[in-house]
Design a protein around this motif. Structure first.
Motif, short mmCIF file in Angstrom:
data_model
loop_
_atom_site.label_atom_id
_atom_site.label_comp_id
_atom_site.label_asym_id
_atom_site.label_seq_id
_atom_site.Cartn_x
_atom_site.Cartn_y
_atom_site.Cartn_z
N PRO A 23 -9.73 -12.27 -15.39
CA PRO A 23 -9.85 -12.17 -13.93
C PRO A 23 -11.26 -11.77 -13.54
O PRO A 23 -11.98 -11.11 -14.31
N THR A 24 -11.68 -12.18 -12.35
CA THR A 24 -12.96 -11.69 -11.84
C THR A 24 -12.79 -10.23 -11.42
O THR A 24 -11.67 -9.73 -11.27
N GLU A 25 -13.90 -9.57 -11.19
CA GLU A 25 -13.83 -8.17 -10.77
C GLU A 25 -13.12 -8.04 -9.42
O GLU A 25 -12.31 -7.12 -9.22
N ALA A 26 -13.40 -8.98 -8.50
CA ALA A 26 -12.74 -8.93 -7.19
C ALA A 26 -11.25 -9.19 -7.31
O ALA A 26 -10.44 -8.53 -6.64
N GLU A 27 -10.85 -10.13 -8.16
CA GLU A 27 -9.42 -10.41 -8.35
C GLU A 27 -8.71 -9.19 -8.93
O GLU A 27 -7.61 -8.84 -8.51
N TRP A 28 -9.34 -8.55 -9.92
CA TRP A 28 -8.73 -7.38 -10.54
C TRP A 28 -8.51 -6.28 -9.50
O TRP A 28 -7.43 -5.70 -9.42
N GLU A 29 -9.54 -6.01 -8.70
CA GLU A 29 -9.41 -4.93 -7.70
C GLU A 29 -8.41 -5.30 -6.62
O GLU A 29 -7.67 -4.43 -6.13
N LYS A 30 -8.35 -6.56 -6.24
CA LYS A 30 -7.35 -7.00 -5.25
C LYS A 30 -5.94 -6.76 -5.79
O LYS A 30 -5.06 -6.27 -5.07
N ALA A 31 -5.70 -7.12 -7.06
CA ALA A 31 -4.38 -6.93 -7.66
C ALA A 31 -4.01 -5.47 -7.75
O ALA A 31 -2.83 -5.11 -7.68
N ALA A 32 -5.01 -4.59 -7.89
CA ALA A 32 -4.75 -3.16 -8.03
C ALA A 32 -4.61 -2.45 -6.68
O ALA A 32 -3.80 -1.54 -6.53
N ARG A 33 -5.35 -2.89 -5.67
CA ARG A 33 -5.39 -2.17 -4.39
C ARG A 33 -4.53 -2.77 -3.30
O ARG A 33 -4.22 -2.09 -2.32
N GLY A 34 -4.18 -4.03 -3.43
CA GLY A 34 -3.44 -4.66 -2.36
C GLY A 34 -4.29 -4.82 -1.12
O GLY A 34 -5.53 -4.88 -1.19
N THR A 35 -3.65 -4.87 0.02
CA THR A 35 -4.37 -5.07 1.29
C THR A 35 -4.46 -3.81 2.14
O THR A 35 -5.01 -3.85 3.24
N ASP A 36 -3.93 -2.70 1.62
CA ASP A 36 -3.93 -1.47 2.42
C ASP A 36 -4.96 -0.44 1.93
O ASP A 36 -4.92 0.72 2.33
N GLY A 37 -5.88 -0.85 1.06
CA GLY A 37 -6.96 0.03 0.64
C GLY A 37 -6.53 1.24 -0.15
O GLY A 37 -7.19 2.28 -0.13
N ARG A 38 -5.44 1.13 -0.89
CA ARG A 38 -4.93 2.28 -1.66
C ARG A 38 -5.91 2.72 -2.73
O ARG A 38 -6.70 1.92 -3.26
N VAL A 39 -5.84 3.98 -3.08
CA VAL A 39 -6.75 4.55 -4.08
C VAL A 39 -6.34 4.14 -5.49
O VAL A 39 -7.18 3.77 -6.32
N TYR A 40 -5.06 4.19 -5.78
CA TYR A 40 -4.51 3.83 -7.09
C TYR A 40 -3.56 2.64 -6.92
O TYR A 40 -3.15 2.33 -5.79
N PRO A 41 -3.20 1.98 -7.98
CA PRO A 41 -2.30 0.83 -7.84
C PRO A 41 -1.00 1.14 -7.13
O PRO A 41 -0.45 0.29 -6.41
N TRP A 42 -0.46 2.34 -7.31
CA TRP A 42 0.82 2.71 -6.70
C TRP A 42 0.66 3.28 -5.30
O TRP A 42 1.64 3.47 -4.58
N GLY A 43 -0.54 3.63 -4.88
CA GLY A 43 -0.76 4.23 -3.58
C GLY A 43 -1.84 5.29 -3.63
O GLY A 43 -2.80 5.19 -4.40
N ASN A 44 -1.68 6.33 -2.84
CA ASN A 44 -2.69 7.41 -2.79
C ASN A 44 -2.21 8.70 -3.44
O ASN A 44 -2.92 9.71 -3.43
N GLU A 45 -1.01 8.67 -4.01
CA GLU A 45 -0.46 9.85 -4.67
C GLU A 45 -1.24 10.17 -5.94
O GLU A 45 -1.61 9.27 -6.70
N VAL A 46 -1.48 11.45 -6.18
CA VAL A 46 -2.23 11.87 -7.38
C VAL A 46 -1.49 11.44 -8.64
O VAL A 46 -0.26 11.56 -8.72
N PRO A 47 -2.19 10.92 -9.65
CA PRO A 47 -1.53 10.43 -10.86
C PRO A 47 -0.75 11.51 -11.61
O PRO A 47 -1.17 12.67 -11.67
N THR A 48 0.39 11.11 -12.14
CA THR A 48 1.18 11.96 -13.03
C THR A 48 1.50 11.15 -14.27
O THR A 48 1.20 9.96 -14.35
N ALA A 49 2.14 11.78 -15.24
CA ALA A 49 2.52 11.08 -16.47
C ALA A 49 3.51 9.95 -16.21
O ALA A 49 3.66 9.05 -17.03
N ALA A 50 4.19 10.00 -15.06
CA ALA A 50 5.12 8.93 -14.72
C ALA A 50 4.40 7.71 -14.16
O ALA A 50 4.96 6.61 -14.13
N HIS A 51 3.15 7.90 -13.72
CA HIS A 51 2.37 6.79 -13.16
C HIS A 51 1.52 6.08 -14.21
O HIS A 51 1.40 4.85 -14.19
#
Length: 370
Positions: A231-259
């Motif tokens: 993937p290109t760098e832009a494609e990778w970041e799009k797949a990870a952030r979606g369209t809502d500008g989230r910080v992490y792939p799952w959202g803005n919640e701080v990472p835990t071992a479950a994430h």
């Protein structure tokens, strides 16, 4: 062997035999036309005087825009023409109605939406399956075309400035490429296996864990073998952030071992986790482990100031610099802290370098329908 045969053989060896072969300029032959008898001119006749005909109104041609309709001033009453004219009575000139499209006349094309910088957006495509299987059997998730926010003003200098980017629809591997799948590639092309892979214990006992110790060249080779690409760098970041500008792939919640898998020490026996056991950390498109576990190679060359010069680069499907000395890595790994798990975080590596905390996943264009 001439260059044409060499290129054709290379395309077959790279698994691109389905691509239409190139057409050479000296092989292009104009289509034959059937010979037709030379027309015999008719005997000349004296000219006949004909009155000038009244030409009918021409229809609008293709790509011809309709005449603009005059808008009525606000508050003015609409004028309706009378069906009959009364002698001696002054009538107001009726407002011409919007002409109807005649049969055979094409409507003018609708104006395409544009990005902020004036670039036109591609037309939307028909609905596609949300998940498919690649040629290597790996599950791939659909990342639909849209704009998204790329970069961050709260990270390192190479993540700024924040900018809007449009990425076309593509498919991305749902999981990182595993030891088991990479072993099939090594066996098929008889290549040198990654470090710690030659004893064949790793791909057997840890077949469902992401392959590591792979260089960018190893990763690219696998993707081409599987009929895909990185993937290109832009494609990778799009797949990870979606369209809502989230910080992490799952959202803005701080990472835990479950994430995600992160914050571990190098050398432990359980540092790299099997794929598919961090459902809470998947992205909006269903991709797993885009944060943690292993860094992931992407297609682009790395440049620290690439975003700073983004005004010179396209806002649609951007590519990295045309040359460089290092390739971009994304996503953080099992030895990193949450800061590096952010979807906008960028780092780099020598394309020939093999590290224990770097893996990859593949992408591909939307398959063309028959």
């Amino acid at each position: 062997m001439d260059i044409r045969s060499t290129i054709a053989m290379c395309m077959v060896m790279m698994g691109l035999s389905s691509v239409t072969a190139p057409v050479w300029a000296d092989e292009i032959v104009a289509p034959k036309s059937e010979s037709t008898p030379t027309p015999v001119p008719a005997p000349a006749t004296p000219p006949v005087s004909v009155p000038n005909p009244v030409l009918p109104k021409s229809h609008a041609q293709d790509a011809e825009t309709k005449p603009p309709v005059k808008t009525q001033a606000s508050g003015a009453p609409a004028e309706t023409p009378n069906k009959e004219s009364v002698p001696g009575k002054t009538e107001s000139t009726p407002t011409p109605s919007k002409p109807k499209v005649q049969e055979g006349e094409s409507k003018p094309p609708a104006k395409a939406p544009h990005l902020a910088n004036g670039s036109a957006l591609p037309k939307p495509t028909a609905p596609l399956p949300p998940e498919i299987a690649g040629k290597d059997g790996a599950a791939m998730v659909l990342v639909t075309a849209s704009e998204f926010t790329m970069g961050s003003d709260k990270g390192d200098d190479d993540e700024s400035p924040v900018h809007r980017v449009y990425v076309d629809t593509f498919y991305l591997d749902k999981f990182e490429v595993t030891n088991g799948r990479f072993a099939k590639f090594v066996e098929a092309i008889q290549s040198e296996p990654p470090w710690g892979f030659s004893d064949k214990d790793t791909p057997v006992t840890h077949a469902d864990r992401p392959v590591r110790w792979v260089s960018w060249m190893d990763a690219m080779g696998y993707c081409l073998w599987a009929g895909k690409r990185l993937p290109t760098e832009a494609e990778w970041e799009k797949a990870a952030r979606g369209t809502d500008g989230r910080v992490y792939p799952w959202g803005n919640e701080v990472p835990t071992a479950a994430h995600a898998v992160f914050g571990l020490k190098e050398g432990g026996g359980e540092t790299v986790s099997p794929i598919g056991n961090r459902d809470k950390g998947k992205s909006a498109y269903g991709a797993h482990d885009l944060a943690g576990n292993l860094y992931e190679w992407v297609m682009d060359w790395y440049a620290e100031d690439f975003y700073a010069n983004f005004a010179k680069n396209p806002a649609i499907n951007p590519r990295g610099p045309i040359e460089g000395t290092a390739k971009v890595q994304r996503g953080g790994s099992y030895i990193n802290n949450p800061y590096r798990l952010r979807s906008s975080f960028r780092t780099k590596g020598d394309p020939t370098e093999q590290d224990p905390n770097v893996g990859f996943r593949c992408a591909q264009e939307v398959p063309k329908l028959p």
